[in-house]
Design an enzyme around this catalytic site. Structure first.
Site, PDB file in Angstrom:
ATOM      1  N   GLU A  77       0.809  -1.239   0.000  1.00 49.42           N
ATOM      2  CA  GLU A  77       0.000   0.000   0.000  1.00 49.42           C
ATOM      3  C   GLU A  77       0.838   1.284   0.000  1.00 49.42           C
ATOM      4  O   GLU A  77       0.340   2.336  -0.355  1.00 49.42           O
ATOM      5  CB  GLU A  77      -0.962   0.013   1.197  1.00 49.42           C
ATOM      6  CG  GLU A  77      -0.257   0.196   2.533  1.00 49.42           C
ATOM      7  CD  GLU A  77      -1.115   0.886   3.585  1.00 49.42           C
ATOM      8  OE1 GLU A  77      -2.286   1.176   3.329  1.00 49.42           O
ATOM      9  OE2 GLU A  77      -0.575   1.146   4.678  1.00 49.42           O
ATOM     10  N   HIS A  85      -4.114   2.932   2.160  1.00 51.84           N
ATOM     11  CA  HIS A  85      -3.446   3.735   1.120  1.00 51.84           C
ATOM     12  C   HIS A  85      -3.564   3.137  -0.280  1.00 51.84           C
ATOM     13  O   HIS A  85      -2.994   3.689  -1.226  1.00 51.84           O
ATOM     14  CB  HIS A  85      -1.967   3.923   1.470  1.00 51.84           C
ATOM     15  CG  HIS A  85      -1.744   4.869   2.609  1.00 51.84           C
ATOM     16  ND1 HIS A  85      -2.051   6.215   2.529  1.00 51.84           N
ATOM     17  CD2 HIS A  85      -1.279   4.669   3.868  1.00 51.84           C
ATOM     18  CE1 HIS A  85      -1.765   6.796   3.683  1.00 51.84           C
ATOM     19  NE2 HIS A  85      -1.303   5.879   4.510  1.00 51.84           N
ATOM     20  N   HIS A 125      -0.050  -2.245   8.882  1.00 54.42           N
ATOM     21  CA  HIS A 125      -0.477  -0.835   8.970  1.00 54.42           C
ATOM     22  C   HIS A 125       0.310  -0.006   9.963  1.00 54.42           C
ATOM     23  O   HIS A 125       0.629   1.143   9.658  1.00 54.42           O
ATOM     24  CB  HIS A 125      -1.974  -0.696   9.287  1.00 54.42           C
ATOM     25  CG  HIS A 125      -2.421   0.731   9.448  1.00 54.42           C
ATOM     26  ND1 HIS A 125      -2.474   1.615   8.386  1.00 54.42           N
ATOM     27  CD2 HIS A 125      -2.816   1.444  10.549  1.00 54.42           C
ATOM     28  CE1 HIS A 125      -2.897   2.798   8.822  1.00 54.42           C
ATOM     29  NE2 HIS A 125      -3.098   2.729  10.123  1.00 54.42           N
TER      30      HIS A 125
HETATM   31 FE   FE2 Z   1       1.315   1.176   5.547  1.00 55.54          FE
HETATM   32 FE   FE2 Z   2      -2.070   1.545   6.221  1.00 58.21          FE
END
Ligand code: FE2
Ligand code: FE2
Length: 286
Positions: free
Chosen positions: A45, A74, A182
């Site tokens: 991402e 993202h 993340h």
């Molecule tokens: Fe990330």
């Molecule tokens: Fe993320």
């Protein structure tokens, strides 16, 4: 069939910009033949200058040997993904988003002697108004189980408790391995989880971490990150281009007949600069 009776699945946490792509490329190039995993998955991402994934970089990642690329919040940062995501085979985006969005969040990949189903979901706590990952998970797992017992989940989420709670739910469903992504910070809690009956061995880590610049703020330039936080102005964030790189990954050993995971190995490496560093020219940051 892969070596022994097991398959090895290697997952790379979020790749951040060019340093992230180069770190993973160097790591894979330096593996000995006997160390090559059977399946390589990576979260992409942030692979295009920290935000999103353009098609050229998708090709770059698959050409270095990555079999499946997952996404997160993202995923949509580069608009061109809307045009190409349905034209390529190995790119997933979180499944629990409005069905009107292109792409898919679950796919079964056929490696000849075995198949693996890969699911990508996104969390709700501190993440935004996504649909419930809990409601999608059971349906997706049952769908994959019709083809293979080997099931891998990338759960892209901020809150550790949300990731750990979903992991326990996954053990009851028979998922083989689950990684959190993340936060870009690798957690030291890798383990094999069991369900309440002491069955269904699932490899798990709360967050796989990130691949990219070692001296950075989760892959981004330190000065621009500090300026943004101190001033509270929407200063542009740049990918850090320090020459020391880091690799954050997790490897799972899975029985392809049962889908049970027996071993989880966390990988955290620092790669020192090469004499001729591809990051030397900041004009070619992408
Ligand atoms: Fe990330
Ligand atoms: Fe993320």
């Amino acid at each position: 069939m892969p070596s022994g009776d097991f398959i090895h699945v290697l997952f790379f946490g979020d790749l951040v910009g060019k340093p992230g792509r180069k770190a993973v490329e160097r790591y894979l190039q330096n593996l000995l033949p006997q160390e090559k995993p059977d399946v390589i998955i990576a979260n992409g991402e942030n692979a295009t200058h920290g935000f999103g994934l353009i098609e050229r970089h998708y090709r770059e990642l698959t050409e270095m040997g990555i079999h499946v690329i997952t996404g997160g919040n993202h995923t949509w940062d580069r608009k061109e993904i809307v045009d190409y995501i349905d034209t390529v085979d190995n790119l997933l985006r979180p499944d629990n988003v409005p069905a009107t969005l292109p792409g898919t969040g679950c796919r079964v990949f056929d490696f000849g002697s075995f198949k693996i189903g890969v699911i990508n979901l996104i969390g709700q706590v501190f993440m935004g108004n996504y649909n419930s990952p809990w409601e999608r998970l059971e349906m997706l797992v049952n769908q994959v189980k019709k083809e293979t017992p080997v099931i891998f989940l990338d759960f892209h989420a901020e809150a550790t408790a949300e990731k750990i709670a979903l992991a326990h739910h996954c053990t009851s469903l028979g998922v083989s391995a689950m990684v959190g992504t993340h936060t870009h910070v690798q957690t030291a809690d890798e383990r094999v989880l069991l369900n309440a009956m002491g069955q269904n061995q699932m490899g798990f880590i709360t967050d796989a971490g990130f691949n990219g610049a070692y001296n950075s703020v989760i892959g981004m330039d330190i000065d621009s990150s500090m300026l943004r936080l101190k001033s509270m102005l929407p200063a542009r964030l740049e990918v850090a281009l320090t020459h020391t790189l880091q690799v954050n990954a997790v490897q799972f050993k899975i029985n392809p007949e049962t889908g049970q995971c027996s071993t989880v190995q966390r990988i955290s490496k620092r790669l020192e600069p090469l004499l001729c560093n591809p990051l030397d020219n900041p004009d070619k940051a992408e």
